[in-house]
Structure formats: C-alpha cells, structure tokens
Design a protein around this motif. Structure first.
Motif, PDB file in Angstrom:
ATOM      1  N   LYS A  59     -53.715 -59.877 -12.941  1.00 46.36           N
ATOM      2  CA  LYS A  59     -54.614 -59.090 -13.783  1.00 46.36           C
ATOM      3  C   LYS A  59     -54.340 -57.595 -13.625  1.00 46.36           C
ATOM      4  O   LYS A  59     -54.387 -56.840 -14.596  1.00 46.36           O
ATOM      5  N   GLY A  73     -53.869 -49.666 -23.816  1.00 46.36           N
ATOM      6  CA  GLY A  73     -55.044 -49.720 -22.956  1.00 46.36           C
ATOM      7  C   GLY A  73     -56.256 -49.169 -23.677  1.00 46.36           C
ATOM      8  O   GLY A  73     -56.148 -48.512 -24.707  1.00 46.36           O
ATOM      9  N   SER A  74     -57.408 -49.461 -23.137  1.00 46.50           N
ATOM     10  CA  SER A  74     -58.630 -48.964 -23.754  1.00 46.50           C
ATOM     11  C   SER A  74     -58.822 -47.493 -23.406  1.00 46.50           C
ATOM     12  O   SER A  74     -58.218 -46.971 -22.485  1.00 46.50           O
ATOM     13  N   ASP A  75     -59.691 -46.844 -24.134  1.00 41.77           N
ATOM     14  CA  ASP A  75     -59.962 -45.434 -23.899  1.00 41.77           C
ATOM     15  C   ASP A  75     -60.872 -45.253 -22.696  1.00 41.77           C
ATOM     16  O   ASP A  75     -61.062 -44.160 -22.195  1.00 41.77           O
ATOM     17  N   TYR A  76     -61.477 -46.357 -22.288  1.00 41.63           N
ATOM     18  CA  TYR A  76     -62.425 -46.291 -21.181  1.00 41.63           C
ATOM     19  C   TYR A  76     -61.823 -46.975 -19.966  1.00 41.63           C
ATOM     20  O   TYR A  76     -60.872 -47.736 -20.079  1.00 41.63           O
ATOM     21  N   ALA A  77     -62.376 -46.692 -18.802  1.00 41.28           N
ATOM     22  CA  ALA A  77     -61.922 -47.354 -17.586  1.00 41.28           C
ATOM     23  C   ALA A  77     -62.600 -48.719 -17.479  1.00 41.28           C
ATOM     24  O   ALA A  77     -63.729 -48.899 -17.919  1.00 41.28           O
ATOM     25  N   THR A  78     -61.900 -49.669 -16.920  1.00 42.05           N
ATOM     26  CA  THR A  78     -62.420 -51.023 -16.831  1.00 42.05           C
ATOM     27  C   THR A  78     -62.425 -51.504 -15.393  1.00 42.05           C
ATOM     28  O   THR A  78     -61.420 -51.389 -14.696  1.00 42.05           O
ATOM     29  N   GLU A  79     -63.536 -52.036 -14.955  1.00 43.44           N
ATOM     30  CA  GLU A  79     -63.554 -52.685 -13.655  1.00 43.44           C
ATOM     31  C   GLU A  79     -63.598 -54.177 -13.890  1.00 43.44           C
ATOM     32  O   GLU A  79     -64.526 -54.687 -14.522  1.00 43.44           O
ATOM     33  N   GLY A  85     -50.207 -37.708 -15.876  1.00 41.34           N
ATOM     34  CA  GLY A  85     -50.452 -38.601 -16.998  1.00 41.34           C
ATOM     35  C   GLY A  85     -49.908 -40.001 -16.799  1.00 41.34           C
ATOM     36  O   GLY A  85     -49.579 -40.692 -17.756  1.00 41.34           O
ATOM     37  N   GLU A 135     -51.243 -56.921 -15.620  1.00 45.74           N
ATOM     38  CA  GLU A 135     -51.552 -56.997 -17.046  1.00 45.74           C
ATOM     39  C   GLU A 135     -52.260 -55.727 -17.518  1.00 45.74           C
ATOM     40  O   GLU A 135     -51.882 -55.123 -18.528  1.00 45.74           O
TER      41      GLU A 135
END
Lengths: 352, 352
Positions: free
Chosen positions: A317, A330-336, A156, A320
């Motif tokens: 970045k 953080g967002s619930d989704y992955a970010t590229e 986790g 961050e």
DNA sequence: CTGTTAGCGCTTTCAG
DNA sequence: CTGAAAGCGCTAACAG
C-alpha cells in the motif's frame, strides 16, 4: 584494527578497465543520429531496419544507458528511496522485502538507507536520497516531528510514511491503529478474567507506537475498572535488553501480574527470554500477549498470543500510494491509511 | 487490490514545487565564477571573503549539489552498492548494519539491493548498481558462479564478496571457513560421546555454505570412525520450514540421533521449533548445535550451543577491502580473508 | 586565487 | 520518421 583474520589466501588476477560505450558509439556504428537512437531507447517508433541496426550495435558494444546522464536531463530516475529506522530489525527487513517486491513489479529501483535509530543519520539519509534524485521516498521514521522532511517538500519529492506518522505536518501515511490494536489485545486478557495486567512498552516521550499502545492499554484497563499501578507500566526503549529486564522485574513483584502485554517485537523477544529463564511457567503462572509475528510465535513454546500487522499489505500500500503521487495521480490531500490488525491466538493466555 | 484498509483519514495539504537552486544561482548572487564556487564545494582554497559570500548564498538558496551532474563528470559517486541474497534474513540485516556503519565513517553512501534468493534478480541488481555508477560493490551472492559479475569487471568496478565466494573467477572475498567451523562443531558433539549425529543443511547442489558445512560434518564423523547414514543427512533449502520438517523426521526415526547439527540460522529456528513441539527434551533426549547467534540462543530454552561468526568484523573488513580497491590502493591480486569462528556454549549438548 | 571554456552522456525541442 | 542543436548541473583543464 584488531580483526580476527585467520589466514589469507592470495592469487593473481588481471585488472581490466574498459570505458563503457555511449550512445555516441552507437551513432558511429549505425550512422544514425543521437535523437533516433535515444528515441529507440525510450520506446519510440523507428524504422524496422534502423531498429535492427541499433539493436545489433547495442549487442556488440554491450551498451547500457548511463542513468546518471539520463536522470540529469529528465529529472527522474525511476528509483525510490526507503529510509528505515533499523535495518537489523526483522520488522523493517520484512517490510523492505515486500516494498522491494512491489517496486520491482512496477520496474522501479530501490535505494535503502538505514538510520540506525539516530535522528541525525535519518536527516542525512533524506538528503542523500534527495541528492540521488530519487522519484519518491518511503520513510519509517524515528523522528516524531516533520522537521527532517522539510528538504523533501522543498524539493517537491513525494513522500509516504510507513508504520509511524509524524507531527507538525500532514503527510501520507500507511500504518495500523496502534491504540486500538493494544486495546483489543488487553481486552482479550481481561475477557479471560485477568485483573493484574502489566505492559512493557517503549518510552512514550520518544516513540510514537509505544505511546499509542500504552494509551490502548490504559483505555482497556480503565473501561474494565482495573487499576494500572506504576509498577505495572514498564516503559523505556525498543530493545530486547529492556524487554528482558522489565519482565524480570515484573516477575519478582510481590503482587505479580497474571498477564503481561509485550507491546513490540523486540520487547517480546526479551521478555520471553526472561520467562524462559525463570521457574515460572507460561501460561500456568503468567499469561503472555506479544506483538508482531516474526517467527517468534513459532519457536517459542507455548505458542504466543500476539497482535499481528498485515505487513505485506502495508508495504504494498505504501508503494502504491507513493507511485500514485509520483505519477501525479495522487490526491490533493494527505491520506492516512489505517490497516487492520488481528490477534493470532496461541496457548500463552490462561483463562482464569 | 484487496487490502485490509480499515478507514481512511484525509486532510488538505499544499503542493509546493520549488526548482532546486544550482551552482549558477550562486554565481548570480555572489558574482563569482562557476569555477570558484565549484572549487569551494570540493574543498579547495578560496579567499575568506569569497568563502563567506558563497556560504551565505548557499544558506539562503538552500543549495545542495546535484550528485547526478557531479557523478556524470567525475565518474565517481562516493556511493557503494551492496547486493544481499535476502534482506528479510537477520543474518543479512545484521551484516548490512555493520557495513552501513563502516561506510558512514568513511563518508560513503550506501545503496542496498535485495535479490530475494533469485539469481535473475541478483544479476539485475548488479546492473542496476552499475547504472547508478556506484564506486564499488559488495555482494552476498546466491549464484555459485561468477558469470553474473561479468558486467562489473567489464565496467572496471571494484567488487568484494561477502559470506560466500563464487566459482569461475578469483574475486576478493571475506568469509569464514565453513568446513572447518562445521568440523569443530561436530567434533564437540563427538567429544561429548555422541555417536549418532545428524545434520540439517541446505542443498549441496545450490548452496556454497551448505556444501562446505556438510563436508566439515563428514570430516569429523569420518575421523572419529562414525557412520553417516543417509537418513542422518537432511539437506534441502535454507528455510525455517525445512528445518522444522527435517527435525520432525529425525525425531521419529527408529534409530533416533542423540545430537543434531543445525547448520544455518533458518534451519536452526525451524528445528528448534520442531523439538519444542515434540515430547522430547533438550538436551536430555536430544542435543542441539546451531549456527549463527542472532537472538536465537537467548530466547530458546535451554540456551543453544552454536557456531558464531564475527559479523561485525566481517562487515567492516569487507568495507575496508573494498575502499582500498576503490582508492586504487588495493593489491594486484585477489584476497580471500577467512575470519575466525567460535563456538558459543549453551546447555543444549548433553555429555553422554 | 579566479575566470573562461569545454565537455560528461543523455533527452528534447524543432525543422526537415 | 529522422537529424541538428541546445542544454541538464557540474567539474576540469587552462590561462590570467
């Protein structure tokens, strides 16, 4: 071991081994309870008189909190780990410097591990960091698949990839669009009326960036209706040696290319070295386009055209993004996050 | 923050947060006691049947020992810390790679901290490592005095210095004889009948190696009865920029030197860049002697003469020395190990 | 060889 | 705001 020690100077020194003082010692000195002292240490409110008492004791006893004990109970260490694929590469070193600086601003410690280009070591590094209970991990991966990150998700622990994504799982990643960057670089060569353009890149089977950059090269060539004969596509590894050898071969072709796209830093170094050793001049005989501006462009004559990545911004970045995840924001989704590249123009490309 | 993100791709991902299993879970599964399991984990003898039981449980539960807890009680972490003065420098990066490799062989983890050339950060890094309870520390210091190491000796943690010693306390150190190396380099120039020889070095007030190398330069010049006018001694910082500027100035002197000793890697880079930009040729107009062979000699034409340090051996020796101390087999006295340097000959020195 | 017991140094309820 | 007590996960005596 055969080591070139010339001579050895020795001199006596004392060995002192004082046990570090604990919160308990402070309790003894101040007469306060553990809880109060702990509260003070963590920024809580205590009576001014007590605060002074504690501060004095800390001073006297040279007290420093034991982070191991603290981490054991809180389950966070205010430390993030970074796994790089090669600490000796300037690209990694530069990124690390920016990462370290960004983390420091946020009062986070940094723990660096070097995978030395070895997937086994990489997997070990990940486990090492997990065992050290870091709060989050930034990875510049060599593995192309997400398998080695399983322990991280099981534990986790937040992860952010930098420079390269992995397959098999969608994980936050900060990088450039390698394909597009290569496309733009080769397009510039084409705009300068080059038709015989070669590429030196790392092996497409094993290396993400090499694969993508080769695609970009092919995109540009295809769009312009130019041929990409196999002898113009030199691919092997991410090394100075290969860059050197590949350029040697390219220069000795009967149909010599008029321009070469050296698609990573190491290869650029090696290739430039080969050109320097030859009788050919740049850009008169051969035009060059490099990748990653780490000094190279400055010490080579003529100044190289090159693709540059915003390394400082990339490091910042990544930090961050990771800290957001660590803090649960953080967002619930992955970010590229795909950073912009630009082409730094030098004098190494001839207009035909 | 203004960051050049081009676009952002997002996709959903699940968040799983399994609590890591502990030795207690293994106790439940196997029915054995904590002590037995702990013994197994630490390589002790247990009955074959129990061993199998434990191994199966570990497998199933994905158990990994919590190093924080372990360190808390044993007071050792099988981890050593390294504090470097600049992680972005290739010299540091190369040394780190060798250190990491050597430690890995001994099954020690590595924890790297970057001081970014800042003494305050350096002191903080030391405290960070102490708090992380590393078993030993290797330091490539920027501070010239031993003050920042006080916490280390107070904590009784073994230290080894690398590349540079410090004043005020005698501490084990692995390095080269900078003065002698410089002496030899300048002597070579003199043997080639150069008389007007300049040096570019880092500031003697603040930088140990710069100071020593300048001494070596003066030794050689004095021995040969050659003048060392102030305008031939360029000293400031350990930077590419300074190397560049200093060489520019040297080249524009009315009495231009015929040879220049560029006494560190960064300065060598900058100085070469300045020569490249000028109309002067090397070695026809100016002879060059560099320091530290980190790629530089290969990509610059002509190939540079340079002083080279045995970096691999230095890294390994530092690790070896530190581990001896950690294992209590170190000597009672401090040891300075002075490694041999050699001069790698290129084509950048003209015989007058 | 195995189990019981006592902490390592710290934070964190929960009363007071 | 403060104190007492419990326990983070593990190792290290010591009995058995």
């Amino acid at each position: 071991m055969d080591c070139p020690a010339l001579w050895t100077v020795t001199s006596v020194c004392r060995k002192e081994n004082a046990m570090p003082s604990t919160i308990r010692d402070i309790k003894e000195v101040t007469g306060l309870s553990l809880a109060t002292i702990s509260k003070y240490l963590n920024g809580g409110n205590v009576l001014p008189e007590n605060r002074l008492l504690i501060e004095k004791a800390i001073e006297e006893l040279h007290y420093e909190p034991n982070e191991l004990a603290r981490g054991l109970v809180t389950n966070r260490t205010r430390t993030v780990g970074v796994v790089v694929y090669d600490i000796g590469s300037m690209f990694n070193g530069t990124l690390l410097r920016h990462i370290g600086q960004a983390l420091r601003k946020e009062k986070y410690g940094l723990l660096i591990c070097d995978s030395r280009g070895d997937e086994t070591v990489e997997a070990e590094n990940i486990r090492f960091l997990i065992n050290k209970k870091v709060d989050g991990i930034i990875v510049l991966p060599i593995s192309r698949t997400a398998g080695f990150l399983r322990p991280v998700s099981e534990a986790g622990i937040p992860v952010v990839l930098l420079d390269r994504p992995v397959e098999g799982e969608t994980i936050d990643c900060v990088r450039i669009d390698n394909r597009r960057a290569a496309y733009q670089a080769v397009s510039l060569l084409i705009r300068n009326n080059h038709r015989r353009i070669a590429i030196i890149c790392s092996d497409e089977e094993n290396e993400y960036t090499g694969f993508e950059r080769l695609k970009g090269y092919k995109d540009a060539m295809k769009e312009a209706g130019l041929p990409t004969p196999p002898e113009y596509i030199r691919k092997r590894d991410h090394s100075i040696e290969f860059g050197y050898e590949a350029m040697k071969e390219l220069l000795s072709l009967k149909e010599r290319p008029t321009a070469v796209f050296m698609s990573n830093y190491e290869v650029s170094l090696g290739a430039v070295m080969a050109v320097n050793e030859s009788d050919l001049g740049c850009p008169s005989d051969i035009s060059l386009m490099g990748f990653d501006d780490l000094i190279l462009s400055h010490i080579v004559k003529p100044r190289l055209h090159m693709v540059v990545q915003p390394m400082k911004e990339m490091g910042e970045k990544a930090v961050e993004t990771l800290l957001l995840k660590i803090r649960g924001k953080g967002s619930d989704y992955a970010t590229e996050i795909i950073m912009k590249t630009r082409i730094s123009e030098g004098d190494s490309v001839l207009k035909l």
